[in-house]
Design an enzyme around this catalytic site. Structure first.
Site: not given
Ligand code: IMP
Length: 198
Positions: A13, A69
């Site tokens: 990210k 998120d």
């Molecule tokens: P987070 O809680 O925002 O870190 O995102 C939750 C989960 O969504 C991450 O562990 C990834 O598996 C998935 N994720 C978040 N952003 C992306 C993206 O841009 N592409 C693919 N999967 C994503």
């Protein structure tokens, strides 16, 4: 150049966001401000988690900062995994385990429609602001591509033939949920300014 502190421990990210903001902003990471603790994300909503992460870092540093998120919301799964996208295959799982689980859950399912939804929470001079980005697409039946992270190898955005993991980063970032939310935040910052950190 304006500094912005990004409340994330996710290196993928961090790289994406630095590419999205280009030369206009310099993104500071938690390492730059000596935070190495895990940031809690225990809310049952995407915006709640974004706010929780941003507040955690704001309380520790007193600096203007933002957090994002993201959830993958799959139509045939009634919006799952959604806010639980990171831990979909269970505690301690990795990206690959989550992709395996989603392919299994969608095995034999015709309707592959899904979208990513990203909420960015910005804390500026103690006030919270939210920006949302969304990209519609479909889940493939198998993985394709090596770029990106998370569910990228199985997600094809609507109007494209490549998965996010087959696209060069500039292309994904130009159309993605995170890109859209970040562009909204940058527009807001350009209008409302962020002069210093706190
Ligand atoms: P987070 O809680 O925002 O870190 O995102 C939750 C989960 O969504 C991450 O562990 C990834 O598996 C998935 N994720 C978040 N952003 C992306 C993206 O841009 N592409 C693919 N999967 C994503």
């Amino acid at each position: 150049m304006t500094d912005l502190l990004f409340a994330t421990g996710n290196v993928h990210k961090l790289r994406e966001v630095q590419e999205i903001v280009g030369n206009e902003f310099r993104i500071l990471s938690l390492r730059d401000v000596n935070i190495d603790s895990d940031i809690p994300e225990t809310s049952d909503t995407i915006s709640g988690n974004a706010a929780q992460k941003a507040r955690f870092v704001y309380e520790k540093t007193g600096m203007d900062c933002f957090a994002d998120d993201t959830g993958l919301e799959v139509d045939a799964l009634d919006g799952r995994p959604g806010v639980y996208s990171a831990r979909y295959a269970g505690e301690g799982c990795n990206f690959d385990d989550n992709v395996t689980k989603i392919l299994k859950e969608l095995s034999g399912v015709e309707n592959r429609n899904a979208h990513f939804r990203c909420v960015v929470c910005l804390i500026l001079a103690g006030e919270e602001y939210f920006f949302e980005g969304r990209i519609e697409g479909a889940i493939l039946k198998e993985r394709k591509g090596q770029e990106g992270f998370g569910y990228d190898p199985v997600f094809v955005p609507i109007g494209y033939r490549q998965t996010f993991a087959e696209m060069p980063p500039y292309l994904k970032n130009g159309i993605s949920h995170r890109g859209k939310a970040m562009f909204k935040m940058m527009k807001f910052l350009k209008k409302n300014g962020n002069n210093d950190h706190g």
